[in-house]
Design an enzyme around this catalytic site. Sequence first.
Site, short mmCIF file in Angstrom:
data_model
loop_
_atom_site.label_atom_id
_atom_site.label_comp_id
_atom_site.label_asym_id
_atom_site.label_seq_id
_atom_site.Cartn_x
_atom_site.Cartn_y
_atom_site.Cartn_z
N GLU A 125 23.86 4.67 -5.31
CA GLU A 125 22.40 4.87 -5.28
C GLU A 125 21.84 4.90 -3.87
OE1 GLU A 125 23.97 2.16 -6.36
OE2 GLU A 125 22.82 0.30 -6.02
N ILE A 130 -0.54 -13.57 11.26
CA ILE A 130 -0.16 -14.18 12.54
C ILE A 130 1.20 -13.65 13.01
CG2 ILE A 130 0.59 -16.36 13.60
CD1 ILE A 130 -1.58 -17.75 12.00
N ASP A 133 12.34 0.02 2.34
CA ASP A 133 11.66 1.20 2.89
C ASP A 133 12.64 2.13 3.60
OD1 ASP A 133 9.00 1.11 2.06
OD2 ASP A 133 8.50 -0.41 3.54
N CYS A 164 28.92 -1.36 -9.20
CA CYS A 164 29.34 -2.61 -8.59
C CYS A 164 29.57 -3.69 -9.65
CB CYS A 164 28.34 -3.05 -7.52
SG CYS A 164 29.12 -4.09 -6.29
N HIS A 181 27.97 1.32 -4.16
CA HIS A 181 26.57 1.58 -4.54
C HIS A 181 26.19 3.02 -4.24
CE1 HIS A 181 25.37 -2.51 -5.58
NE2 HIS A 181 26.20 -2.89 -4.63
N LEU A 210 0.82 -1.21 0.00
CA LEU A 210 0.00 0.00 0.00
C LEU A 210 0.85 1.26 0.00
CD1 LEU A 210 -2.91 -0.61 2.51
CD2 LEU A 210 -3.06 -0.24 0.06
N GLY A 211 2.15 1.08 0.15
CA GLY A 211 3.00 2.26 0.24
C GLY A 211 3.04 2.84 1.64
N1 GLN Z 1 28.44 -10.17 -7.53
C1 GLN Z 1 29.43 -9.16 -7.41
C2 GLN Z 1 30.25 -9.29 -6.14
O1 GLN Z 1 29.82 -9.93 -5.20
C3 GLN Z 1 28.81 -7.76 -7.50
C4 GLN Z 1 27.93 -7.46 -6.34
C5 GLN Z 1 27.06 -6.26 -6.57
O2 GLN Z 1 26.87 -5.81 -7.71
N2 GLN Z 1 26.48 -5.75 -5.52
O3 GLN Z 1 31.31 -8.75 -6.04
#
Ligand code: GLN
Length: 554
Positions: free
Chosen positions: A507, A146, A70, A379, A505, A14-15
Site C-alpha cells: 500500500e 507553542i 502526509d 503483513c 506493505h 484541515l487537510g
Molecule cells: N506484528 C507483525 C510483525 O511485527 C506484523 C507487522 C505488520 O503487520 N506491519 O511482524
Amino acid sequence: MKYIFVTGGVVSSLGKGLTAASLGALLEMRGLRVRIQKFDPYLNVDPGTMSPFQHGEVYVLDDGAETDLDLGHYERFTSGRLSRLNNLTSGQVYEAVIQKERHGDYLGKTVQVIPHVTNEIKARIRQAGSDVDVLITEIGGTTGDIEGLPFLEAMRQFALEVGPREVVFIHVTLVPFLSAAGELKTKPTQQSVAKLREIGIQPNILVCRCDHPLVDELREKLSLFCNVPVKAVIEERNVELSIYEVPLMLQREGMDDLVIDLLGLKAPPNPKNIWVEIFRRIKSPRHEVTVGVVGKYIELQDAYKSVYESITHAGIANNCRVNVVRIDAETLETRGGTAVLRSLDGILVPGGFGERGIEGKVTAARFAREHGVPYYGLCLGLQVAVIALARDLLHLHGANSTEFDPQTPHPVIDIMEEQKKIVDKGATMRLGSYECELTPGTLAARAYRKPSVRERHRHRYEVNNAYLGRLEAAGLVTSGRNPRRNLVEIIELKNHPWYVAVQFHPEFQSKPSAAHPLFAAFVAAAMKYRRARGDGNAPGARRRKRRAPARKSS
Ligand code: GLN
C-alpha cells in the site's frame, strides 16, 4: 530553487497535507520538478513509536524511515520518491542539536533556540530541495501552538535570507459556516493570520477550507483584513467523492498560476491534465464490488489510510467502484460474527501489532480460504493466513506467532533472529525496501509481470522456515521470497481462485495514476468472483442468492 511554506490555522485536520500534495501535483503538471516535505513540531523522533490512535498510519519510505502519513499523500500525488530527509520532527532537531553540543561543536557558546535550533531547521530546508525547482514544506500543527514556534521563526529567517520572489507562504485556514447566522465567518481566519504576522510572516496565499461557496464579498473581506490580494484568496471546498478532486479544485481557483507568478517561474500551461481522467473514473465507474477490511483500528479514519487509498487506485484501474466494509476483527470472534463476511466479494486483512483481534483475523483468513473468496493479506494478514493453515490443514493445535503466544507449541511465525537482542522500540523493525523474487507462473508473478520487485517492510516477525515444507505440502505456494535471506515474502494457495498474502506493505507504493499490481489484481479477482456468483457458478452462489441488505460502506 524556490520555496513554498504551508502553514495551518484555526484548527488541525484541515487537510494541509492534501493541499500541499495537490499543489505539488499541479506544479509537476506544469513541468516543474517538485519535492514536498513535512515538519512536525512534536518531540517524538519519528511517529514509529506512536499508536495509530494518536497518529494514524505510519508511512514507510524506501529507506526505511517511519514517517507522517502526509508523506503518503506526497508520494501518491507527485512522482518524487521521498527519503528520511523529508520528514523532520522537533525530536530530530533537538537530538541533532544536543549531539553537537555534547560533541563540543558549539565551541563554548550557550545553545539556544535562536540561532541553534532554527539553524538546524534551515539547514534541513536547504538540504531537502537541492535538486528540484520547487520545494514545498508543510508545517504540522496549528499556528499559535507553542511547539511550532521555532519552525515558523526558522521560516521567517529563511525568507529574509533568500529574498523576495524566492519564497511563497501559504496559510490553510478554516472559514466555518455558522448555522445560527446562516453565513460563513472570516474572523477565525483574520485572527490566525494576525498571529502569523505577529511572528513576522505575511502569507501570500490563503487557502480557505469551507463547506459553502466563498462569495466575492467574503473574498474581498478576507483580502482586506488579511492583507492578501483578492485573487490569492483561494476557496477549497469539502470534497464529496474523492480527495483526487482537490488538484482540479485548486486549478479552477488558479492556484498554480498564482504560485508560478509569485515565484517568477516560467512554466507553460499543460493541456494534458491526468487528474481529469482520474476523477472521471472515480465518479462514474462501470463496475462495482464490495470488499471487507478486517482490522483492529477500524473506527479510525486514518489508521489504514494507504490501504484505503490503494483500494481506490485499484478501482480506478479496473473501472470499478469498490465499496469498503470496515470490520472490527474482534466482532468475528463472537458467535455468528462471520455472517458479515458472506456479503463480501473480497476480504483484506491489513497490517497490525499486538494480540487484540488476532483470532478474528485468523477467522477471516480461514473463511476466505474455505469459501473461495478472494483474500489479500498484508503483513499481519499473511501471518494470520499461515496460522489458520497450520491449525486447519496441518492440525497443529495451538499454532501461532510468538508475538501473540510466546509459549506456542508450533511457532509458525517467529521473531527474526537479529530482532531477539533488540530492546529499543524506535526504528528497530525490519524497515524499508527489500528485494522480492517472484516464482514464475504464480498469481503474484502474473500481476507484477516482472521476475523481481522491491517492496517496503515494517515488521519483526517472519514465516518460520522450519514449517514451510509441511505448509507447502498442504497447498501453500511460496510465490515470492527474499533471495538474500531466504525469507518468505508472498504466499498463495493451490486450488483457490485468488488467495495472496504478502509480508510487506504494497500500500506504500500505489498511486491513483498507477495502481499497485497486487491491489489491482485483488479488485479484479473480486469482480470476477462477484460476476461468477451472479451467474450462479461461484462457490458462494448457493449460499447467498440475494445481497445482504444492511451494509456499512464508506
Ligand atoms: N506484528 C507483525 C510483525 O511485527 C506484523 C507487522 C505488520 O503487520 N506491519 O511482524
